[in-house]
Design an enzyme around this catalytic site. Structure first.
Site, PDB file in Angstrom:
ATOM      1  N   GLU A  46       0.839  -1.205   0.000  1.00  0.00           N
ATOM      2  CA  GLU A  46       0.000   0.000   0.000  1.00  0.00           C
ATOM      3  C   GLU A  46       0.873   1.254   0.000  1.00  0.00           C
ATOM      4  O   GLU A  46       0.606   2.215  -0.739  1.00  0.00           O
ATOM      5  CB  GLU A  46      -0.894  -0.024   1.236  1.00  0.00           C
ATOM      6  CG  GLU A  46      -1.772   1.191   1.414  1.00  0.00           C
ATOM      7  CD  GLU A  46      -2.343   1.259   2.827  1.00  0.00           C
ATOM      8  OE1 GLU A  46      -2.676   2.372   3.259  1.00  0.00           O
ATOM      9  OE2 GLU A  46      -2.433   0.214   3.491  1.00  0.00           O
ATOM     10  N   ASP A  50       0.774   3.817  -3.121  1.00  0.00           N
ATOM     11  CA  ASP A  50       0.386   5.209  -2.915  1.00  0.00           C
ATOM     12  C   ASP A  50       1.330   6.147  -3.666  1.00  0.00           C
ATOM     13  O   ASP A  50       0.890   7.109  -4.308  1.00  0.00           O
ATOM     14  CB  ASP A  50       0.400   5.518  -1.407  1.00  0.00           C
ATOM     15  CG  ASP A  50       0.125   6.974  -1.104  1.00  0.00           C
ATOM     16  OD1 ASP A  50      -0.986   7.441  -1.389  1.00  0.00           O
ATOM     17  OD2 ASP A  50       1.030   7.656  -0.589  1.00  0.00           O
ATOM     18  N   GLU A 122      -4.621   0.611  -3.435  1.00  0.00           N
ATOM     19  CA  GLU A 122      -3.241   1.124  -3.472  1.00  0.00           C
ATOM     20  C   GLU A 122      -2.237  -0.016  -3.457  1.00  0.00           C
ATOM     21  O   GLU A 122      -1.214   0.030  -4.160  1.00  0.00           O
ATOM     22  CB  GLU A 122      -3.002   2.057  -2.286  1.00  0.00           C
ATOM     23  CG  GLU A 122      -3.748   3.374  -2.395  1.00  0.00           C
ATOM     24  CD  GLU A 122      -3.452   4.315  -1.251  1.00  0.00           C
ATOM     25  OE1 GLU A 122      -3.565   5.533  -1.444  1.00  0.00           O
ATOM     26  OE2 GLU A 122      -3.112   3.830  -0.141  1.00  0.00           O
TER      27      GLU A 122
END
Length: 229
Positions: A46, A50, A122
């Site tokens: 994640e 991102d 993400e």
């Protein structure tokens, strides 16, 4: 055939190492419940996804629009916030593949589920980047995230709901919304508020939240819907 083949079809990406995709779908709660599980949870993916997402969106905005930095920043934030990414994950039916603990799957409220989906999205971006590289990840973002931008700009979704309601009410009616707490309950550590938004003496809508600000935002969102703005 991989157990994730159906999801790969929806994503439009076929992984060389399906372990990356598998890990992207593992919530921390599942690992806590299954300590011998062979993969870790998805939080590192994640974190990577991102950054990839932000770069791809930023590059697109910089290349395609001549607007000032403030506009681009607001548009990017609206595109990659949890609400937007969670909705995209729902459209892709990612929820069918996420590994959650029994307790998390049972108890997560709508807001928590949306956050879990956004984080998984993400992580999927991070997994695509590791498996296929930036160009494939950018193509995926271009097919799933960037098509939402025209609607966001047209409907001014880059503004927070209170600002949107105020801008619309001043433009259409010449009035400024006012907010009033109707009710509050619960102990100090777990307060809950119900707030109404008014145009003059007219109550337009109500909203609830764990703070006055959250309840005002909820009321503003309801007001926008009530007026069809």
């Amino acid at each position: 055939m991989s157990e994730f083949t159906a999801l790969e079809e929806r994503l439009g990406v076929h992984f060389t190492k399906t372990e990356y995709l598998h890990q992207a779908l593992v919530h921390r709660s599942y690992v806590n419940e299954h300590p011998s599980f062979r993969l870790g949870h998805n939080e590192r993916l994640e974190f990577l996804g991102d950054a990839v997402l932000e770069l791809a969106v930023t590059e697109h905005l910089y290349t395609k629009y001549e607007n000032p930095e403030g506009d681009l920043t607001n548009w990017r934030a609206a595109l990659v916030n949890a609400k937007s990414l969670g909705s995209i994950a729902e459209e892709l039916e990612v929820h069918q593949f996420i590994f959650l603990s029994r307790g998390e799957a049972k108890d997560a409220n709508a807001k928590a589920r949306h956050s879990i989906l956004a984080n998984a999205f993400e992580a999927i971006v991070g997994a695509i980047y590791l498996d296929q590289g930036f160009e494939v990840a950018k193509d995926f973002i271009g097919r799933t995230v960037l098509p939402k931008l025209p609607y966001i700009i047209e409907h001014k979704l880059y503004l927070d709901p209170k600002s949107r309601l105020q801008e619309a009410s001043q433009e259409k009616l010449g009035v400024t919304p006012a907010y009033k707490v109707l009710e509050e309950w619960g102990p100090d550590h777990n307060k809950h508020f119900r707030v109404a938004v008014y145009f003059g003496d007219e109550e337009v809508a109500t909203g609830e939240g764990a703070s006055k600000q959250e309840a005002q935002v909820s009321a503003a969102e309801a007001g926008i819907l009530a007026r069809g703005w």
